[in-house]
Design an enzyme around this catalytic site. Structure first.
Site, PDB file in Angstrom:
ATOM      1  CE  LYS A  37       3.862 -34.139 -11.394  1.00 43.06           C
ATOM      2  NZ  LYS A  37       2.877 -34.942 -10.423  1.00 43.06           N
ATOM      3  CB  CYS A  94      -0.506 -31.409 -11.907  1.00 49.04           C
ATOM      4  SG  CYS A  94      -0.488 -33.359 -11.252  1.00 49.04           S
TER       5      CYS A  94
END
Length: 426
Positions: A202, A256
């Site tokens: 990720k 993010c």
């Protein structure tokens, strides 16, 4: 099967609702009393297409309940924030706290899944030591995995179903049980690995995008210095079958891309040199936008600047890590009169006004920071009459520059020779 989801934000709430929609009994937990009360009253605190309809359905059916405390369940998903501290190190207090909250409820045979994006070794070094308090044997009596979310706000439900999923268990059985859980609705391929690799996947995905955007933002500065249009140049460069340069802008936002690369830097600072440099380029970009504003309105006595956009990207209400916030703060600190217009942000915010007319009244410069569709549809010829000085700075390349110039605006496109020309004129 009963599922307990901790953290009812932009990821946790839609995920919980999706599981409830697909046959699980789901209990959602959030430490915010305000969030819990709103949800219990069938009110949402976040914006996502299709969320309210699905949320109302599973709430009315009793498949989804909410409180500030966990309950006994077969599986637990932790989807809490993982912010960074001012020194760019990870703050894992929410992960640790959420894990501690479930310890009194966890029973033999339970599965615990961390969805929160986290630095490598978070499962191993943060969660497992807390879960040891259960007295259960990992991998045999208690199963633990990391399965990071990989969805795009605005298309969240579509991507929850269709995107591939990464599952990293602390052992094979943990992974198998996690795959079985997500197969409830995931139609994409589910890839199995170990927990630390899943954590890194990720981070790598978002760091790839951050590095690419940093390259685009650097090209934009080069374009302003040399004198060409970076948007046209990128479009043409991307005609090459093996080139995919992202687009520049006012900076990088969202929980993010603006955060995750720092987790890699924290884990291996001496090795993550490109990641560090890219992060610094993108962190500097909002200040470059402020300098452009200063060059355009700096000679106007007590200028008013109209900022269009608080969200970090178009057509959503998410302001987390938005470059707009830093730009606005800098403009206010300079002493400019700042007025903010964002039709997607319903909550109050300093200097935010409710209407377009209020935002542009006696304005000396409109600065477009977010590519909301509403900004593309504005009749700028009408708002020109309300402005004191018809300047527009477009950081997203969403306006027709030639049409606005014909209407009498001075238009400045980030990454274009118009910025250089404005500097030369000064």
């Amino acid at each position: 099967m009963k599922l307990c989801v901790l953290g009812l934000g932009y990821i946790g709430l839609p995920t919980a609702v999706m599981f409830a929609k697909h046959g699980l009994q789901v209990h959602g937990v959030d430490v915010s009393e305000i969030v819990v009360k709103k949800l219990q009253n069938k009110e949402l605190h976040i914006e996502e297409p299709g969320l309210y309809e699905m949320f109302a359905e599973v709430t009315d059916s009793g498949a989804f309940t909410v409180s500030q405390e966990p309950v006994h369940a077969d599986a637990y998903i932790i989807a809490v924030p993982t912010p960074i501290n001012k020194n760019k190190t990870s703050n894992l207090d929410y992960v640790r706290s959420a894990t501690e909250m479930i310890v009194p409820y966890v029973q033999e045979g339970n599965l615990v899944v961390l969805e929160s994006t986290s630095p490598p070794k978070t499962v191993e070094n943060i969660m497992l030591p807390v879960l040891e308090k259960t007295g259960l044997k990992f991998g045999e009596e208690l199963f633990v995995s990391h399965s990071p979310e990989r969805v795009l706000p605005g298309k969240l439900f579509e991507e929850l179903v269709s995107n591939d999923r990464i599952v990293g268990g602390i052992n094979e059985e943990s992974s198998n049980r996690t795959v079985e859980l997500y197969r409830t609705f995931v139609k994409g391929e589910i890839h199995v690995t170990d927990a630390t690799t899943a954590e890194m996947v990720k981070l790598m995905e978002n760091t790839y995008r951050d590095v690419n955007i940093a390259f685009a933002n650097e090209l934009a500065r080069i374009a302003e210095e040399v004198g060409f249009n970076v948007w046209e140049a990128i479009k043409l460069a991307n005609c090459h079958p093996r080139v995919n340069i992202h687009m520049p802008g006012p900076g990088v936002g969202g929980h993010c891309i603006a955060v995750d690369p720092w987790f890699i830097v924290e884990a291996a600072p001496e090795q993550a040199k490109l990641t560090t440099l890219s992060r610094k380029i993108n962190d500097e970009t909002p200040h470059n936008i402020v300098n452009i504003v200063k060059n355009i309105v700096g000679e106007i006595a007590k200028p008013k600047v109209s900022v269009f956009g608080l969200s970090f990207k178009g057509n959503i209400d998410d302001m987390r890590e938005s470059p707009s916030l830093e730009i606005i703060e800098d403009l206010v600190n300079i002493g400019y009169d700042v007025s903010i217009y964002d039709p997607h942000i319903l909550s109050s915010y300093p200097n935010k006004v409710d209407t377009l007319e209020e935002a542009v009244d006696n304005s000396d410069c409109v600065v477009i920071l977010t590519d909301h569709n509403e900004y593309k549809e504005i009749d700028y010829t009408q708002i020109k009459e309300k402005m004191s000085t018809p300047n527009i700075i477009d950081t997203r390349n969403i306006l027709n520059k030639e049409v606005l110039q014909e209407a009498g605006f001075d238009v400045f496109l980030v990454g274009d020779k118009s910025i250089r020309n404005s500097l030369l004129a000064k």
